[in-house]
Motif scaffolding. Structure first.
Motif, short mmCIF file in Angstrom:
data_model
loop_
_atom_site.label_atom_id
_atom_site.label_comp_id
_atom_site.label_asym_id
_atom_site.label_seq_id
_atom_site.Cartn_x
_atom_site.Cartn_y
_atom_site.Cartn_z
N ASN A 42 0.85 -1.19 0.00
CA ASN A 42 0.00 0.00 0.00
C ASN A 42 0.88 1.24 0.00
O ASN A 42 1.53 1.55 0.99
N PRO A 43 0.92 2.01 -1.11
CA PRO A 43 1.78 3.19 -1.17
C PRO A 43 1.40 4.28 -0.18
O PRO A 43 2.23 5.11 0.17
N VAL A 44 0.14 4.30 0.30
CA VAL A 44 -0.23 5.26 1.33
C VAL A 44 0.58 4.98 2.59
O VAL A 44 1.11 5.89 3.24
N LEU A 45 0.69 3.70 2.94
CA LEU A 45 1.47 3.33 4.12
C LEU A 45 2.96 3.58 3.90
O LEU A 45 3.68 3.93 4.83
N ALA A 75 13.76 6.74 2.24
CA ALA A 75 12.41 6.23 1.95
C ALA A 75 11.70 7.15 0.96
O ALA A 75 10.99 6.67 0.06
N CYS A 76 11.88 8.45 1.11
CA CYS A 76 11.29 9.40 0.16
C CYS A 76 11.85 9.20 -1.24
O CYS A 76 11.11 9.26 -2.24
N ASN A 77 13.15 8.98 -1.32
CA ASN A 77 13.80 8.80 -2.62
C ASN A 77 13.18 7.64 -3.40
O ASN A 77 13.12 7.66 -4.63
N GLU A 78 12.73 6.63 -2.68
CA GLU A 78 12.13 5.46 -3.32
C GLU A 78 10.75 5.76 -3.90
O GLU A 78 10.29 5.07 -4.81
N LEU A 79 10.09 6.80 -3.37
CA LEU A 79 8.71 7.08 -3.78
C LEU A 79 8.58 8.23 -4.78
O LEU A 79 7.64 8.24 -5.57
N VAL A 80 9.49 9.20 -4.73
CA VAL A 80 9.30 10.41 -5.54
C VAL A 80 9.33 10.13 -7.04
O VAL A 80 8.78 10.91 -7.82
N THR A 81 9.94 9.04 -7.45
CA THR A 81 10.03 8.73 -8.88
C THR A 81 8.89 7.84 -9.36
O THR A 81 8.85 7.49 -10.54
N LYS A 82 7.97 7.48 -8.48
CA LYS A 82 6.91 6.53 -8.84
C LYS A 82 5.78 7.18 -9.64
O LYS A 82 5.00 6.49 -10.28
N GLY A 83 5.66 8.50 -9.57
CA GLY A 83 4.62 9.18 -10.33
C GLY A 83 3.23 9.05 -9.75
O GLY A 83 2.23 9.08 -10.48
N ASN A 130 -3.90 10.86 -1.18
CA ASN A 130 -3.63 10.17 0.08
C ASN A 130 -2.18 9.72 0.19
O ASN A 130 -1.66 9.54 1.29
N VAL A 131 -1.53 9.50 -0.95
CA VAL A 131 -0.11 9.18 -0.96
C VAL A 131 0.73 10.45 -0.88
O VAL A 131 1.68 10.55 -0.09
N LEU A 132 0.34 11.44 -1.68
CA LEU A 132 1.16 12.64 -1.79
C LEU A 132 1.14 13.51 -0.54
O LEU A 132 2.14 14.16 -0.22
N ALA A 133 0.01 13.53 0.18
CA ALA A 133 -0.08 14.41 1.35
C ALA A 133 0.99 14.09 2.40
O ALA A 133 1.78 14.97 2.77
N PRO A 134 1.09 12.85 2.89
CA PRO A 134 2.14 12.57 3.88
C PRO A 134 3.53 12.61 3.28
O PRO A 134 4.48 13.02 3.96
N LEU A 135 3.67 12.20 2.02
CA LEU A 135 4.99 12.21 1.39
C LEU A 135 5.52 13.62 1.28
O LEU A 135 6.69 13.90 1.62
N ASN A 150 13.25 19.98 4.05
CA ASN A 150 13.68 21.12 3.23
C ASN A 150 13.83 20.75 1.77
O ASN A 150 14.71 21.26 1.06
N ARG A 151 12.95 19.89 1.29
CA ARG A 151 12.93 19.49 -0.11
C ARG A 151 11.62 19.99 -0.75
O ARG A 151 10.89 19.26 -1.40
N ASP A 152 11.36 21.29 -0.55
CA ASP A 152 10.11 21.88 -1.00
C ASP A 152 9.91 21.76 -2.50
O ASP A 152 8.79 21.55 -2.99
N GLY A 153 11.00 21.94 -3.26
CA GLY A 153 10.90 21.89 -4.71
C GLY A 153 10.39 20.55 -5.22
O GLY A 153 9.56 20.49 -6.13
N GLU A 154 10.85 19.47 -4.61
CA GLU A 154 10.38 18.14 -5.01
C GLU A 154 8.91 17.95 -4.66
O GLU A 154 8.16 17.34 -5.43
N ALA A 155 8.50 18.48 -3.52
CA ALA A 155 7.10 18.38 -3.13
C ALA A 155 6.21 19.11 -4.13
O ALA A 155 5.17 18.60 -4.56
N THR A 156 6.64 20.30 -4.53
CA THR A 156 5.87 21.06 -5.51
C THR A 156 5.78 20.32 -6.84
O THR A 156 4.72 20.27 -7.48
N THR A 157 6.90 19.72 -7.25
CA THR A 157 6.91 18.97 -8.51
C THR A 157 5.93 17.80 -8.48
O THR A 157 5.23 17.53 -9.46
N LEU A 158 5.85 17.12 -7.34
CA LEU A 158 4.92 15.99 -7.21
C LEU A 158 3.48 16.44 -7.34
O LEU A 158 2.68 15.83 -8.06
N TRP A 159 3.11 17.53 -6.65
CA TRP A 159 1.75 18.03 -6.74
C TRP A 159 1.43 18.52 -8.14
O TRP A 159 0.33 18.26 -8.67
#
Length: 259
Positions: free
Chosen positions: A103-106, A126-134, A139-144, A152-161
């Motif tokens: 479960n990617p949410v978990l 753990a984040c590195n393993e998920l950010v490339t999954k698309g 529910n996955v993106l909110a906690p990630l 302090n990886r705001d840019g990656e968070a913005t890219t995901l959204w």
């Protein structure tokens, strides 16, 4: 928001995202931790436990599960959020580790749990393993992205959204998340761009208000941008439309008039 100007933040982000904005300060002020968790729990409950206008009751990766498995998969993240809210991080991590691969949410919640435990290198890995999954599920993106922001990886968070919104342009909830992410980085032109797109697709005048508030913040920054006058004119035009479509000055809100 970090300066305590929550009224301006509310106008830019919308009240529905104000708790998330407060939660963005979690790595500096622990007193916002429970508020940010509450915001995600609300999102989880709305997405998983009630019909959604944006898609099926469960995320696509759970659609084929048997009813009992589906119920368990949907309840597990809620139990993790409850444990995080109680600061019972060991229990939260145990729940995540049990089914994180299924479960990617978990898996995303595991990132957040590790960050809350101050196991930062593990959280980053753990984040590195998920950010490339698309992933495009909120529910996955909110906690990630909460974890990424705390690292302090705001840019990656913005890219995901932004990627998720590009894949689901009709999902206004994702659009609001993109606005919040751009606002966190003080990228006001992109806040205005997304707000305009949201208004075009929904005809909800609150996005015109968000456009105008972002224009005001952008134009009154120090040093003043070279496009200050044009930005203010655009904001004023959008706010006038907002007031007109809300019934005019006689029926408009005091907040709109003040803005």
């Amino acid at each position: 928001a970090s300066a305590g100007h929550w009224a301006t933040a509310a106008a830019v982000l919308g009240n529905d995202l104000l708790l998330s904005a407060q939660g963005a300060l979690v790595h500096r002020e622990n007193r916002w931790a429970s508020l940010s968790i509450a915001a995600c729990k609300t999102s989880l409950g709305e997405r998983c436990n009630s019909p959604s206008s944006h898609g099926p009751r469960a995320a696509p990766y759970l659609e084929e599960a048997a009813p009992a498995e589906l119920r368990a998969a949907m309840e597990a993240p809620q139990r993790v959020y409850d444990a995080l809210d109680a600061r019972n991080y060991k229990a939260a991590l145990k729940l995540c580790d049990k089914n994180a691969k299924k479960n990617p949410v978990l898996a995303a919640l595991r990132c957040l749990t590790l960050q809350r435990m101050r196991r930062l290198s593990e959280a980053a890995e753990a984040c590195n393993e998920l950010v490339t999954k698309g992933y495009t599920d909120e529910n996955v993106l909110a906690p990630l992205t909460m974890c990424l922001n705390a690292l302090n990886r705001d840019g990656e968070a913005t890219t995901l959204w932004a990627h998720a919104y590009q894949q689901k342009p009709a999902d206004a909830s994702l659009g609001r998340r993109v606005c919040a992410a751009h606002a966190r980085q003080q990228d006001w032109p992109h806040v205005r761009s997304v707000a305009a797109a949201l208004y075009k697709s929904t005809k909800d005048v609150s996005y015109l208000r968000r456009f105008a508030a972002a224009a005001l913040v952008e134009a009154t920054a120090t040093p003043a941008p070279p496009t200050k006058l044009l930005t203010l004119k655009l904001g004023d035009k959008m706010l006038e439309r907002c007031i007109d479509e809300s019934g005019g000055y006689g029926r408009g809100s005091a907040g709109d008039v003040e803005l």
